[in-house]
Design a protein around this motif. Structure first.
Motif, PDB file in Angstrom:
ATOM      1  N   ASP A  11      11.214 -34.302  -8.335  1.00  0.00           N
ATOM      2  CA  ASP A  11      12.196 -32.746  -8.287  1.00  0.00           C
ATOM      3  C   ASP A  11      10.863 -31.662  -7.225  1.00  0.00           C
ATOM      4  O   ASP A  11      11.546 -30.947  -6.076  1.00  0.00           O
ATOM      5  CB  ASP A  11      13.085 -31.785  -9.548  1.00  0.00           C
ATOM      6  N   LEU A  12       9.652 -31.298  -7.495  1.00  0.00           N
ATOM      7  CA  LEU A  12       8.859 -30.872  -7.093  1.00  0.00           C
ATOM      8  C   LEU A  12       8.318 -31.196  -5.191  1.00  0.00           C
ATOM      9  O   LEU A  12       8.114 -31.133  -3.857  1.00  0.00           O
ATOM     10  CB  LEU A  12       7.977 -30.227  -7.506  1.00  0.00           C
ATOM     11  N   ASN A  32       8.112 -37.032 -15.446  1.00  0.00           N
ATOM     12  CA  ASN A  32       8.421 -37.254 -14.218  1.00  0.00           C
ATOM     13  C   ASN A  32       9.064 -37.140 -12.918  1.00  0.00           C
ATOM     14  O   ASN A  32       9.236 -37.082 -11.875  1.00  0.00           O
ATOM     15  CB  ASN A  32       8.454 -38.497 -14.571  1.00  0.00           C
ATOM     16  N   LEU A  33      10.422 -36.682 -13.848  1.00  0.00           N
ATOM     17  CA  LEU A  33      11.659 -35.620 -12.866  1.00  0.00           C
ATOM     18  C   LEU A  33      11.696 -34.902 -12.366  1.00  0.00           C
ATOM     19  O   LEU A  33      11.580 -34.500 -11.206  1.00  0.00           O
ATOM     20  CB  LEU A  33      12.768 -35.792 -13.819  1.00  0.00           C
ATOM     21  N   VAL A  44      16.834 -41.348  -9.160  1.00  0.00           N
ATOM     22  CA  VAL A  44      17.600 -42.160  -9.928  1.00  0.00           C
ATOM     23  C   VAL A  44      16.599 -43.802 -10.357  1.00  0.00           C
ATOM     24  O   VAL A  44      17.227 -43.928 -11.554  1.00  0.00           O
ATOM     25  CB  VAL A  44      18.710 -43.630  -8.643  1.00  0.00           C
ATOM     26  N   ILE A  45      15.395 -43.568  -9.736  1.00  0.00           N
ATOM     27  CA  ILE A  45      14.882 -45.181 -11.213  1.00  0.00           C
ATOM     28  C   ILE A  45      14.725 -44.383 -12.100  1.00  0.00           C
ATOM     29  O   ILE A  45      14.198 -44.530 -13.458  1.00  0.00           O
ATOM     30  CB  ILE A  45      13.653 -45.707  -9.968  1.00  0.00           C
ATOM     31  N   ILE A  46      14.273 -42.703 -11.888  1.00  0.00           N
ATOM     32  CA  ILE A  46      13.765 -42.304 -13.208  1.00  0.00           C
ATOM     33  C   ILE A  46      14.731 -42.065 -14.108  1.00  0.00           C
ATOM     34  O   ILE A  46      14.629 -42.396 -15.524  1.00  0.00           O
ATOM     35  CB  ILE A  46      12.568 -40.659 -12.902  1.00  0.00           C
ATOM     36  N   LEU A  47      15.620 -41.533 -14.083  1.00  0.00           N
ATOM     37  CA  LEU A  47      16.653 -41.628 -15.164  1.00  0.00           C
ATOM     38  C   LEU A  47      17.146 -43.097 -15.382  1.00  0.00           C
ATOM     39  O   LEU A  47      17.736 -42.821 -16.244  1.00  0.00           O
ATOM     40  CB  LEU A  47      18.310 -40.880 -13.849  1.00  0.00           C
ATOM     41  N   SER A  48      17.052 -43.899 -15.031  1.00  0.00           N
ATOM     42  CA  SER A  48      17.239 -45.478 -15.084  1.00  0.00           C
ATOM     43  C   SER A  48      16.209 -45.369 -16.073  1.00  0.00           C
ATOM     44  O   SER A  48      16.762 -46.520 -17.600  1.00  0.00           O
ATOM     45  CB  SER A  48      17.743 -46.414 -14.055  1.00  0.00           C
ATOM     46  N   ALA A  49      15.511 -45.150 -15.985  1.00  0.00           N
ATOM     47  CA  ALA A  49      14.245 -45.270 -16.833  1.00  0.00           C
ATOM     48  C   ALA A  49      14.519 -44.652 -18.628  1.00  0.00           C
ATOM     49  O   ALA A  49      14.089 -45.218 -19.392  1.00  0.00           O
ATOM     50  CB  ALA A  49      12.938 -45.028 -17.107  1.00  0.00           C
ATOM     51  N   PRO A  89      16.379 -29.164 -14.838  1.00  0.00           N
ATOM     52  CA  PRO A  89      14.927 -28.568 -15.719  1.00  0.00           C
ATOM     53  C   PRO A  89      15.580 -27.209 -16.005  1.00  0.00           C
ATOM     54  O   PRO A  89      15.579 -26.844 -17.454  1.00  0.00           O
ATOM     55  CB  PRO A  89      13.975 -27.743 -14.504  1.00  0.00           C
ATOM     56  N   ILE A  90      16.962 -26.854 -15.933  1.00  0.00           N
ATOM     57  CA  ILE A  90      17.846 -25.884 -16.552  1.00  0.00           C
ATOM     58  C   ILE A  90      18.435 -27.004 -17.579  1.00  0.00           C
ATOM     59  O   ILE A  90      18.689 -25.873 -19.056  1.00  0.00           O
ATOM     60  CB  ILE A  90      18.651 -25.038 -15.350  1.00  0.00           C
TER      61      ILE A  90
END
Length: 311
Positions: A69-70, A64-65, A111-116, A286-287
């Protein structure tokens, strides 16, 4: 009535103000940056989708990240590139609202995806024996659905409050549209909008930072209690990578939010930091995850070796 309609539906763009000599370098920079972001994120997405061995909770959430980003980079770069090519000085208000909507989806979603992702690592490291029971495919789909639903609800309410207000200004000076820049066009009381905007930031920040602090403290405790040095090193490396991405986004995002409310800050610095939020995280994510995550790195290397040096 005709003049009011034109003011409300058409914006005058004064956000670039580039000389004829600088248009081509700006176009090349924007195009190259977008192509790098597009290439890196698509490689990460396709690597996860096409390799069944990566269809596990950690990578399904990570998927999902790059998608998010896209969304953000496309909303920004496609409009900027179009403005540079056409040298357009006006734009429909609806087009700028659409851009702002997707940029806020990107900012909130990250921020929500990073929390998950932090929650997934917490379960994997602190409760390894229960990981497969807790992080089932059904639960992963629920987590992903909840992430996007929270993001959509928060942003939709934000823009509902914006679109109900009348507009009496038409000049846009920011390089991209967001809620504060569109609120600057409003000639009505924006107290409710400002309160909700701050509340939305507070909710997302408290949730994400709280999740990060709790999970990483628990992970650190679990790592130092572990007697296996390889497990400890792998866990710390994964967490360090995740934390680097999170801190980069937080520093850029919070500075941009605070800069809108401090008049003494240079508008050029504010614009630079805002644009950086849309350039650096989508480029580096992604890198970082591709190079630091062994499974993904091996799949990407194998793919390119197979294409470049077929046996």
């Amino acid at each position: 009535m005709g003049n009011l309609y034109n003011i409300s539906s058409v914006l005058v763009l004064n956000h670039l103000n580039l000389s004829s000599e600088n248009v081509l370098p700006a176009f090349l920079f924007a195009t190259l940056s977008y192509m790098i972001i597009l290439f890196c994120n698509l490689i990460l997405i396709l690597t996860i989708i096409l390799n069944k061995s990566l269809h596990c909770p950690m990578y399904l959430i990570l998927l999902n990240l790059p998608i998010n980003d896209l969304i953000g980079s496309s909303a920004f770069f496609l409009r900027i590139i179009n403005d540079l090519v056409t040298n357009r000085k006006t734009m429909q208000y609806s087009a700028r609202v659409t851009q702002a909507f997707f940029i806020h989806i990107y900012a909130t979603g990250t921020v929500i995806i990073l929390s998950a992702m932090a929650y997934d690592r917490y379960i994997a490291i602190c409760w390894p024996l229960k990981y497969n029971t807790i992080m089932t495919y059904a639960n992963i789909m629920r987590i992903i659905t909840i992430v996007w639903m929270i993001c959509l609800v928060l942003v939709c309410v934000l823009f509902y409050l914006l679109l109900r207000l009348p507009r009496c200004r038409s000049e846009l000076t920011n390089p991209y549209c967001d809620n504060p820049s569109l609120l600057a066009l409003v000639c009505a009381n924006t107290t409710i909008n400002n309160i909700y905007g701050l509340l939305m930031v507070a909710i997302s920040q408290v949730m994400s930072i709280g999740m990060m602090l709790y999970t990483y403290l628990q992970i650190l405790v679990a790592c130092f209690r572990s007697k296996r040095s390889d497990t400890k090193a792998k866990a710390l490396q994964t967490c360090a990578t995740h934390l680097t991405v999170f801190l980069l986004l937080e520093c850029l995002g919070l500075f941009t939010i605070i800069a809108y409310r401090l008049r003494n800050i240079s508008p050029h610095l504010r614009r630079f930091m805002g644009v950086s939020t849309l350039i650096f995280p989508p480029t580096l994510n992604p890198i970082i995850y591709g190079l630091k995550t062994k499974d993904i790195r091996e799949k990407v290397v194998h793919f390119f070796r197979k294409r470049i040096f077929p046996s």
